[in-house]
Scaffold this active site. Sequence first.
Site, PDB file in Angstrom:
ATOM      1  N   ASP A   9     -69.600 -29.948  -7.373  1.00 23.56           N
ATOM      2  CA  ASP A   9     -68.695 -29.062  -6.626  1.00 23.56           C
ATOM      3  C   ASP A   9     -69.288 -28.557  -5.320  1.00 23.56           C
ATOM      4  O   ASP A   9     -69.027 -27.441  -4.895  1.00 23.56           O
ATOM      5  CB  ASP A   9     -68.266 -27.868  -7.503  1.00 23.56           C
ATOM      6  CG  ASP A   9     -67.688 -28.350  -8.815  1.00 23.56           C
ATOM      7  OD1 ASP A   9     -66.853 -29.258  -8.771  1.00 23.56           O
ATOM      8  OD2 ASP A   9     -68.103 -27.849  -9.871  1.00 23.56           O
ATOM      9  N   LYS A  12     -68.415 -32.449  -1.942  1.00 26.79           N
ATOM     10  CA  LYS A  12     -68.696 -33.859  -1.653  1.00 26.79           C
ATOM     11  C   LYS A  12     -67.447 -34.582  -1.197  1.00 26.79           C
ATOM     12  O   LYS A  12     -67.490 -35.435  -0.328  1.00 26.79           O
ATOM     13  CB  LYS A  12     -69.169 -34.582  -2.925  1.00 26.79           C
ATOM     14  CG  LYS A  12     -70.540 -34.283  -3.363  1.00 26.79           C
ATOM     15  CD  LYS A  12     -70.896 -35.107  -4.596  1.00 26.79           C
ATOM     16  CE  LYS A  12     -70.078 -34.778  -5.826  1.00 26.79           C
ATOM     17  NZ  LYS A  12     -70.247 -33.422  -6.341  1.00 26.79           N
ATOM     18  N   LYS A  14     -64.918 -33.546   0.417  1.00 27.33           N
ATOM     19  CA  LYS A  14     -64.627 -33.253   1.820  1.00 27.33           C
ATOM     20  C   LYS A  14     -65.544 -34.053   2.763  1.00 27.33           C
ATOM     21  O   LYS A  14     -65.094 -34.620   3.746  1.00 27.33           O
ATOM     22  CB  LYS A  14     -64.807 -31.755   2.059  1.00 27.33           C
ATOM     23  CG  LYS A  14     -64.481 -31.310   3.459  1.00 27.33           C
ATOM     24  CD  LYS A  14     -65.110 -29.960   3.730  1.00 27.33           C
ATOM     25  CE  LYS A  14     -65.744 -29.993   5.083  1.00 27.33           C
ATOM     26  NZ  LYS A  14     -65.001 -29.248   6.074  1.00 27.33           N
ATOM     27  N   GLY A  36     -63.492 -33.790  -9.873  1.00 22.96           N
ATOM     28  CA  GLY A  36     -62.340 -33.360  -9.082  1.00 22.96           C
ATOM     29  C   GLY A  36     -62.758 -33.255  -7.634  1.00 22.96           C
ATOM     30  O   GLY A  36     -63.408 -32.295  -7.249  1.00 22.96           O
ATOM     31  N   HIS A  37     -62.438 -34.251  -6.840  1.00 21.52           N
ATOM     32  CA  HIS A  37     -62.798 -34.223  -5.420  1.00 21.52           C
ATOM     33  C   HIS A  37     -61.619 -33.677  -4.624  1.00 21.52           C
ATOM     34  O   HIS A  37     -60.589 -34.321  -4.514  1.00 21.52           O
ATOM     35  CB  HIS A  37     -63.197 -35.609  -4.929  1.00 21.52           C
ATOM     36  CG  HIS A  37     -64.554 -36.026  -5.422  1.00 21.52           C
ATOM     37  ND1 HIS A  37     -65.068 -37.277  -5.266  1.00 21.52           N
ATOM     38  CD2 HIS A  37     -65.516 -35.306  -6.069  1.00 21.52           C
ATOM     39  CE1 HIS A  37     -66.285 -37.333  -5.788  1.00 21.52           C
ATOM     40  NE2 HIS A  37     -66.573 -36.149  -6.293  1.00 21.52           N
ATOM     41  N   GLN A 217     -70.315 -35.908  -9.577  1.00 21.08           N
ATOM     42  CA  GLN A 217     -71.302 -35.035 -10.214  1.00 21.08           C
ATOM     43  C   GLN A 217     -72.529 -34.912  -9.291  1.00 21.08           C
ATOM     44  O   GLN A 217     -72.400 -35.175  -8.108  1.00 21.08           O
ATOM     45  CB  GLN A 217     -71.695 -35.538 -11.622  1.00 21.08           C
ATOM     46  CG  GLN A 217     -70.595 -35.354 -12.634  1.00 21.08           C
ATOM     47  CD  GLN A 217     -69.493 -36.380 -12.516  1.00 21.08           C
ATOM     48  OE1 GLN A 217     -69.747 -37.555 -12.398  1.00 21.08           O
ATOM     49  NE2 GLN A 217     -68.256 -35.938 -12.555  1.00 21.08           N
ATOM     50  N   THR A 232     -74.400 -34.399 -17.493  1.00 20.30           N
ATOM     51  CA  THR A 232     -73.322 -35.340 -17.748  1.00 20.30           C
ATOM     52  C   THR A 232     -73.940 -36.640 -18.272  1.00 20.30           C
ATOM     53  O   THR A 232     -75.159 -36.704 -18.478  1.00 20.30           O
ATOM     54  CB  THR A 232     -72.454 -35.531 -16.485  1.00 20.30           C
ATOM     55  OG1 THR A 232     -71.257 -36.223 -16.849  1.00 20.30           O
ATOM     56  CG2 THR A 232     -73.187 -36.291 -15.388  1.00 20.30           C
ATOM     57  N   ASP A 326     -69.031 -20.796   5.778  1.00 15.91           N
ATOM     58  CA  ASP A 326     -68.069 -19.738   6.110  1.00 15.91           C
ATOM     59  C   ASP A 326     -68.017 -18.668   5.018  1.00 15.91           C
ATOM     60  O   ASP A 326     -67.743 -17.495   5.299  1.00 15.91           O
ATOM     61  CB  ASP A 326     -66.672 -20.342   6.322  1.00 15.91           C
ATOM     62  CG  ASP A 326     -66.242 -21.236   5.170  1.00 15.91           C
ATOM     63  OD1 ASP A 326     -67.072 -22.052   4.707  1.00 15.91           O
ATOM     64  OD2 ASP A 326     -65.087 -21.117   4.722  1.00 15.91           O
ATOM     65  N   GLY A 416     -65.274 -24.865   6.561  1.00 14.64           N
ATOM     66  CA  GLY A 416     -63.916 -24.586   6.080  1.00 14.64           C
ATOM     67  C   GLY A 416     -63.453 -25.776   5.276  1.00 14.64           C
ATOM     68  O   GLY A 416     -64.085 -26.839   5.303  1.00 14.64           O
TER      69      GLY A 416
HETATM   70  P1  IMP Z   1     -69.014 -33.901 -18.998  1.00 17.87           P
HETATM   71  O1  IMP Z   1     -69.411 -34.643 -17.751  1.00 17.87           O
HETATM   72  O2  IMP Z   1     -67.525 -33.666 -19.086  1.00 17.87           O
HETATM   73  O3  IMP Z   1     -69.583 -34.514 -20.225  1.00 17.87           O
HETATM   74  O4  IMP Z   1     -69.633 -32.431 -18.906  1.00 17.87           O
HETATM   75  C1  IMP Z   1     -71.040 -32.204 -18.948  1.00 17.87           C
HETATM   76  C2  IMP Z   1     -71.424 -31.098 -17.988  1.00 17.87           C
HETATM   77  O5  IMP Z   1     -71.275 -31.561 -16.646  1.00 17.87           O
HETATM   78  C3  IMP Z   1     -70.548 -29.838 -18.076  1.00 17.87           C
HETATM   79  O6  IMP Z   1     -71.364 -28.727 -17.795  1.00 17.87           O
HETATM   80  C4  IMP Z   1     -69.541 -30.040 -16.973  1.00 17.87           C
HETATM   81  O7  IMP Z   1     -68.989 -28.826 -16.528  1.00 17.87           O
HETATM   82  C5  IMP Z   1     -70.403 -30.694 -15.926  1.00 17.87           C
HETATM   83  N1  IMP Z   1     -69.625 -31.539 -14.991  1.00 17.87           N
HETATM   84  C6  IMP Z   1     -69.157 -32.772 -15.199  1.00 17.87           C
HETATM   85  N2  IMP Z   1     -68.502 -33.231 -14.122  1.00 17.87           N
HETATM   86  C7  IMP Z   1     -68.575 -32.264 -13.198  1.00 17.87           C
HETATM   87  C8  IMP Z   1     -68.107 -32.177 -11.834  1.00 17.87           C
HETATM   88  O8  IMP Z   1     -67.495 -33.078 -11.275  1.00 17.87           O
HETATM   89  N3  IMP Z   1     -68.375 -30.987 -11.212  1.00 17.87           N
HETATM   90  C9  IMP Z   1     -69.076 -29.987 -11.800  1.00 17.87           C
HETATM   91  N4  IMP Z   1     -69.536 -30.045 -13.055  1.00 17.87           N
HETATM   92  C10 IMP Z   1     -69.290 -31.172 -13.743  1.00 17.87           C
HETATM   93 MG    MG Z   2     -65.639 -30.967  -8.375  1.00 19.58          MG
END
Ligand code: IMP
Ligand code: MG
Length: 442
Positions: A9, A12, A14, A36-37, A217, A232, A326, A416
């Site tokens: 988060d 990336k 952006k 989630g990009h 990630q 992950t 910002d 921003g």
């Molecule tokens: P999983 O990837 O769903 O197995 O989750 C394992 C850990 O990675 C958890 O703490 C999730 O919140 C974190 N995680 C997985 N994907 C993302 C991402 O895209 N952004 C932020 N945290 C992530």
């Molecule tokens: Mg994200």
Amino acid sequence: MVLGAQFGDEAKGKISDYLSAEARYVVRSGGGPNTGHTIELPEGKVVLHLLACGVLRHGVTGISGPGMVINPFQIRDEILDLERRGLRRGEIVISDRAHVLLPLHELEDAWEDDLRSKGDPAAGLGTTRRGVGPAYEDRYGRWGIRMGDLSRPAIVKERLALLYARKAHLPNLPPMEELAGRLAEVGGALAPYIRSTETLLWDALGRGESVLIEGAQSALLDIDFGTYPFVTSSHPTSAGAMMGSGIPPTELDSVVGVTKAYCTRVGAGPFPTEESGERGEFLRRVGGEHGATTGRARRCGWLDLVLLRYAARLNGFTSLAVTKVDVLGGLDSFPVCVQYRMPDGSLLRDAPPLQASDLAAATPVYEEIPGWPEVHERLKERLRRDGSPALPPALRRFLEFLTVETGVPVEYVGYGPHRDETVHLDPTTVPRRGPGLSAWSG
Ligand code: IMP
Ligand code: MG
């Protein structure tokens, strides 16, 4: 290559979107629907979970790469949604070697995390429950189904029979015949997109075309180098992204590490600089720190240079993109963690301890950084027009501080959420290297 330098988060999406203007191909190398990009286009906000950001630009091909685990129903819906909104502009390609994430993986993800937290709530990982971990388990256990298998119903049925035998312990599995039917149907819908992507990319590179690898990630969530077991199931590092895209390491020109000017984490796991009180709430509110995939409130805290130095060396960052400056605008000053004091009194500067519990016990040693003015509309206009010369001096000094502390020059600054709210720094205006690697390894 664009990679996350923290816990995910970092914006990336952006930065990848910004850099995709110069690319002919954008390939996502790993992860799945846990991603989630978020990309703010003039037409509105788009959140991509399984597609590469290149699909938003004319003349660019967005590849969902071999290293991914893909929920075929979700990627079909994501494509349809972009089409409905008139935002599908680039070409879409899906690797035949990416693995299929099945509904039973989602069941298993929830079942596993419940099992982990049964005896001790603190042992739960807080996964996104999108099935990503179990899909990788099956991939490496050699039980998996690949996207390229979907056009071969007999193969899918064979594989499903094995998977169902292996997962008989899971409650509420959907009837196998029904799932096989749904997979045949979605496989038909996705067939035009599925092909060998490594050969496509080798040919493109052979023609001298530019390829952007979009990581998902981040370094500290890496299965091996992250805060295990609170990680992950893939390798969101530069080495992992080469494997996950099928491009050889010798083709790599640059690795941009994306870091926020502060830090967030979703899910469980150690986070030494976390602020649970009012200051954390401030970052969450001003930074809009809620998960793009799960909607969970993100845990918020300060930039951690121990982790950033580790990520920089692990990935070989050639430059940094510093985002969300910002959010800190208008503060008199703010803390940045420059090292850890461990319970035995020792200091750590370059790498976190092996054990998550030891990292959780680290006390950050902070340096107070002078703040910069609020990033109001007038300043944004100047930044859009003049670029880096319009950066406030205090912000510029912060970027120089980061360069000296990590040994990596700052090349991009995000001020921003919108596509054009990114400054490219002329590398000559930034000290190329601070004390650098040698100073850390002594
Ligand atoms: P999983 O990837 O769903 O197995 O989750 C394992 C850990 O990675 C958890 O703490 C999730 O919140 C974190 N995680 C997985 N994907 C993302 C991402 O895209 N952004 C932020 N945290 C992530
Ligand atoms: Mg994200």
